[in-house]
Design an enzyme around this catalytic site. Structure first.
Site: not given
Ligand code: GL4
Length: 835
Positions: A373, A564-565, A570, A672, A676
């Site tokens: 992952h 998100k985290r 990111k 993911t 969504k």
């Protein structure tokens, strides 16, 4: 034991207080449960009492399916998937079970008639936060899809007493608070105190030759802990299948060490008990170095061993011959967290069940499949040999043996070459010696996969390149997916109703049917309805934001959301640079005509990840200034919503106009959340990273806002010698933005506060924000323009939803079933022969 129940006798009645769904039966059942299970009468019952009573009422209505499912699997000996995961980020059960059972409306009516509010009761549930983020949530989506597709399967994991910490924001900083999710009881789990597995730790091994001349090893452990099973039913959507998620809790073997007790060391004995039970106390947060964390390795081994012992126990009930174990079970390893299972299955087969090594290895290699992952080097697990030796001495011997045999084969493949050998070895010998868990997983698995097309290609080219060279046939891609039941039907009832009115409700189990919406993108009336649904969801989120933070936001503004985290790769701080750019433009020109935006952030930072925590502080600090400045009023708002979790996600995705997926290309394995958002009609601004690539392919380039360097460009820039200051010096706007932060404008004049972040950007900029800045700003400008054309925006939004069929987790699970697991559906008939 033979059953006392006569053949053909239904175990439960067709319509009784525990199975019926008529209004009167439901009301009666809720009141009964309040009385008999919560021991409360209505006038003193708390909201939680009513939540518990309602949950037991719903649980009763799925138990028959659950029991029938277990019975059918047992009778048929069906081939079964076991999904091993250290994390399952389930989210609240009640709402989901109502949807999957198809009794949401009936229950709502019953609850109303009792003078209660269904929304309030749903909000009462403390979600089981047994995961960090995407990886754990993926496991939960996969359980939902496996049940819905009627695939015989078990989830196996850890019942953490404290899940992911609750996040509070104080003075703009993250503060971690213990997640005491079990405090008021958990109506969804069924403890199985009789299902307990001994798990050994520490000590020494010794060997001997038995009377038949076999070499045997005995592991004299230092101590033993018991894994006790707690089961949660996982019901599929409108099917009879209800699979099991079995989570293990650590218990001390005996409550008293009798010897210690006799010699008066009572407190010492109790302390040992507490130490054993620590194993399942708390979930480790991501993004912190785990190396050397003994408790974490103990957790991994504890749940792997308990689960494998449980599977062997089940297997032996009907099959005496363990050499065919892999025909009945396959295990998916969710990242390397359960990779110790490879050595543990060998130990169980060879030491405990006396299979010869080669037979055991054949079983093991045909049992496991491994999903990777992440490509981030810091996330690849490796454990110091010394720790292994101390905690799992027998496993270290087994790993050495596996490795030796493996390297013997590798030598044949690369005669005379030592480099590939050193890279492939399960043992890292480059300095202090480590066990490399990804290598163990690759050697011990028959299949290896990545989680998006780009990620799988990068795996093959980089992190697992040597394994790909050796075993190309083991590799495949399985792009992630998310369950439309939770992420559309449950979280977005307005959109669900609108879609089903047009195309029926077949899409809920067959998401490709959303394609039928495509022509409606041109329908003016439908667009208006679509827009209204989105607006209603935005109003609801605005109310929530005001209630939680006091900030008032305008539902007519563009809702630009990044949840998100919090992590440098990111790039939430790139988003902040855009906000400050707009802020400066408005300050320069107060009459500037810009598209009003509300920037919404949510996400947790690892408690020990200083820079990520500083990023949260930066977001809140910028928000404090921007939200109060009268010059920007009505045009920009910045919100950091604390404690992002599944429940909060369910409110956020339906209300988004714009989804921020802005990681440095090549670093987000899949994502993911991106799926969504699009399913709920948000447009994406994103890099060519992870599953963004495939989302863009599906929705069409014209319906996706693309910016930034590609993965090869990032690699080339890195190889050439990336100098972020070149970008800063040549871009006055960017320089002004950085200077404004440095000046203390957002930190009450404190010029030091954000220095660590800023100097990171100036000097190293490991995640290429400076290189991507201008492209991002330009792309955001296109977003703003596009939003002005409401009709066009709505059409794009409809097309995003219409083209998301591929990203249902049902598709992912079908791919796993077909290409890796080779399992087929088993239809469950309800016990007693009636539906
Ligand atoms: C992750 C990835 O970071 C994320 O991109 C992916 O979507 C998710 C599920 O495959 O797995 N890997 C780790 S580690 N945590 C994740 O969320």
């Amino acid at each position: 034991m033979t059953s006392l129940i006569p053949e053909g006798c239904p175990i439960v009645a067709v319509e009784d207080d525990r199975t019926g769904t008529s209004l009167e039966t439901l009301k009666r059942a809720i009141m009964d449960n309040l009385f008999y299970l919560q021991a409360r009468f209505p006038s003193v019952a708390s909201r939680n009492d009513f939540y518990m009573a309602l949950s037991y009422t719903v649980r009763d209505r799925l138990l028959q399916r659950w029991i029938s499912t277990a019975e059918t699997y047992l009778q048929q000996g069906s081939r079964t998937v076991c999904y091993f995961s250290a994390e399952f980020l389930l989210g609240p059960h009640l709402g989901n079970n109502l949807i999957n059972l198809g009794i949401r409306q009936e229950v709502e009516e019953a609850v109303n008639e009792l003078g209660l509010d269904i929304e309030e009761l749903l909000n009462q549930e403390e979600e089981p936060g047994l995961g960090n983020g995407g990886l754990g949530r993926l496991a939960a989506c996969y359980l939902d899809s496996m049940a819905t597709l009627e695939i015989p399967s078990f989830g196996y994991g850890i019942r953490y007493e404290f899940g992911i910490f609750d996040q509070e924001i104080r003075d703009g900083w993250q503060v971690e608070v213990t997640d005491r999710w079990l405090r008021y009881g958990n109506p969804w789990e069924i403890p199985r105190p009789e299902v307990r597995m001994p798990v050994k730790f520490g000590g020494h091994t010794r060997s001997y030759t038995d009377s038949d001349g076999h070499y045997r090893v005995i592991w004299d452990a230092h101590h033993v802990v018991e894994g006790v099973a707690y089961d949660t039913p996982i019901l599929g959507y409108r099917v009879n299948t209800a699979n099991t998620l079995r989570l293990w809790r650590a218990e001390a073997v005996e409550s008293f060490d009798f010897q210690a007790f006799n010699t008066g060391n009572y407190y010492g004995a109790v302390r040992d008990k507490i130490t054993s039970e620590n194993i399942t106390k708390v979930l480790y947060p991501n993004d912190e170095p785990l190396q050397g964390k003994e408790l974490r390795l103990s957790q991994q081994y504890f749940f792997s061993s308990s689960s494998l012992q449980d599977m062997i126990r089940i297997y032996l009930q009907h099959n005496p011959d363990l050499s065919k174990f892999h025909q009945k079970f396959t295990v998916q390893l969710n990242d390397t967290h359960p990779a110790i299972s490879v050595a543990e299955l060998m130990r169980l087969l060879v030491d405990d069940h006396h299979l010869d090594w080669n037979t055991a290895w054949n079983v093991t290699q045909h049992t496991f499949a491994y999903t990777n992952h992440t490509l981030l080097p810091e996330a690849l697990e490796k454990w110091p040999i010394a720790l292994f030796q101390y905690l799992l001495p027998r496993h270290l011997e087994i790993i050495f043996e596996i490795n030796q045999r493996f390297l013997d084969q590798v030598r044949l493949h690369y005669p005379g070459q030592s480099d590939p050998l050193a890279r492939l070895s399960i043992i890292d010998e480059s300095g202090e010696r480590y066990v490399r868990m990804a290598n163990l997983a690759c050697v011990g698995s028959y299949a290896i996969n990545g989680v998006a097309a780009l990620h799988t290609e990068l795996l093959k080219a980089t992190v697992l390149h040597d394994f790909y060279q050796l075993y190309p046939e083991r590799f495949s891609n399985k792009t992630n997916g998310v369950t439309p039941r939770r992420w559309v039907v449950l979280s977005n009832p307005g959109l669900t109703g609108l879609i089903s009115e047009q195309i029926g409700d077949g899409w809920i189990k067959d998401l490709d049917q959303l394609g039928q919406l495509e022509p409606l993108a041109n329908d003016h009336h439908f667009r208006a309805c679509w827009g209204k649904t989105k607006h209603d969801n935005k109003v609801a989120l605005a109310e929530h934001i005001q209630a939680k933070t006091g900030i008032i936001v305008d539902p007519n503004s563009l809702f630009d959301i990044q949840v998100k985290r919090i992590h440098e790769y990111k790039r939430q701080h790139l988003n902040v640079l855009h906000i400050i750019t707009l802020y400066q433009q408005i300050k320069d020109n107060p009459h500037l005509d810009i598209t009003p935006r509300t920037f919404i952030f949510g996400g947790k930072a690892a408690p020990g990840y200083f820079t990520a925590k500083l990023m949260i502080k930066l977001i809140t600090a910028v928000g404090d200034v921007v939200n109060r400045d009268p010059d920007v009023a009505g045009r920009l708002k910045v919100v950091f919503l604390p404690d992002y979790n599944v429940t909060f996600g369910q409110r956020v995705y339906p209300a988004a106009d714009l989804s921020e997926q802005i990681s440095t290309a090549g670093l987000e394995a899949s994502g993911t959340g991106n799926m969504k958002f699009s399913m709920n009609g948000a447009l994406t601004i994103g890099t060519l990273d992870g599953a963004n690539v495939e989302i863009r392919e599906e929705v069409g380039a014209e319906n996706f806002f693309l910016f930034g360097l590609t993965t090869p460009e990032v690699q080339a820039l890195g190889a050439k010698g990336y100098q972020p200051w070149d970008y800063i010096q040549s871009n006055p706007q960017l320089k002004r933005v950085l200077d404004l932060i440095a000046s203390g404008h957002f930190s009450h004049g404190d010029t030091n506060l954000f220095q660590p972040l800023l100097s990171g950007l100036w000097n190293q900029d490991k995640y290429y924000l400076m290189a991507d800045y201008q492209s991002y700003i330009d792309c955001q400008q296109q977003v703003s323009q596009a939003y002005q054309n409401r009709e066009q925006w709505l059409a794009m939004s409809i097309l995003n939803t219409a083209r998301m069929g591929k990203f249902s987790s049902d598709r992912s699970i079908q791919d796993y079933c077909r290409d890796i697991w080779h399992v087929s559906p088993v239809i469950i008939k309800l016990n007693g022969g009636y539906q």
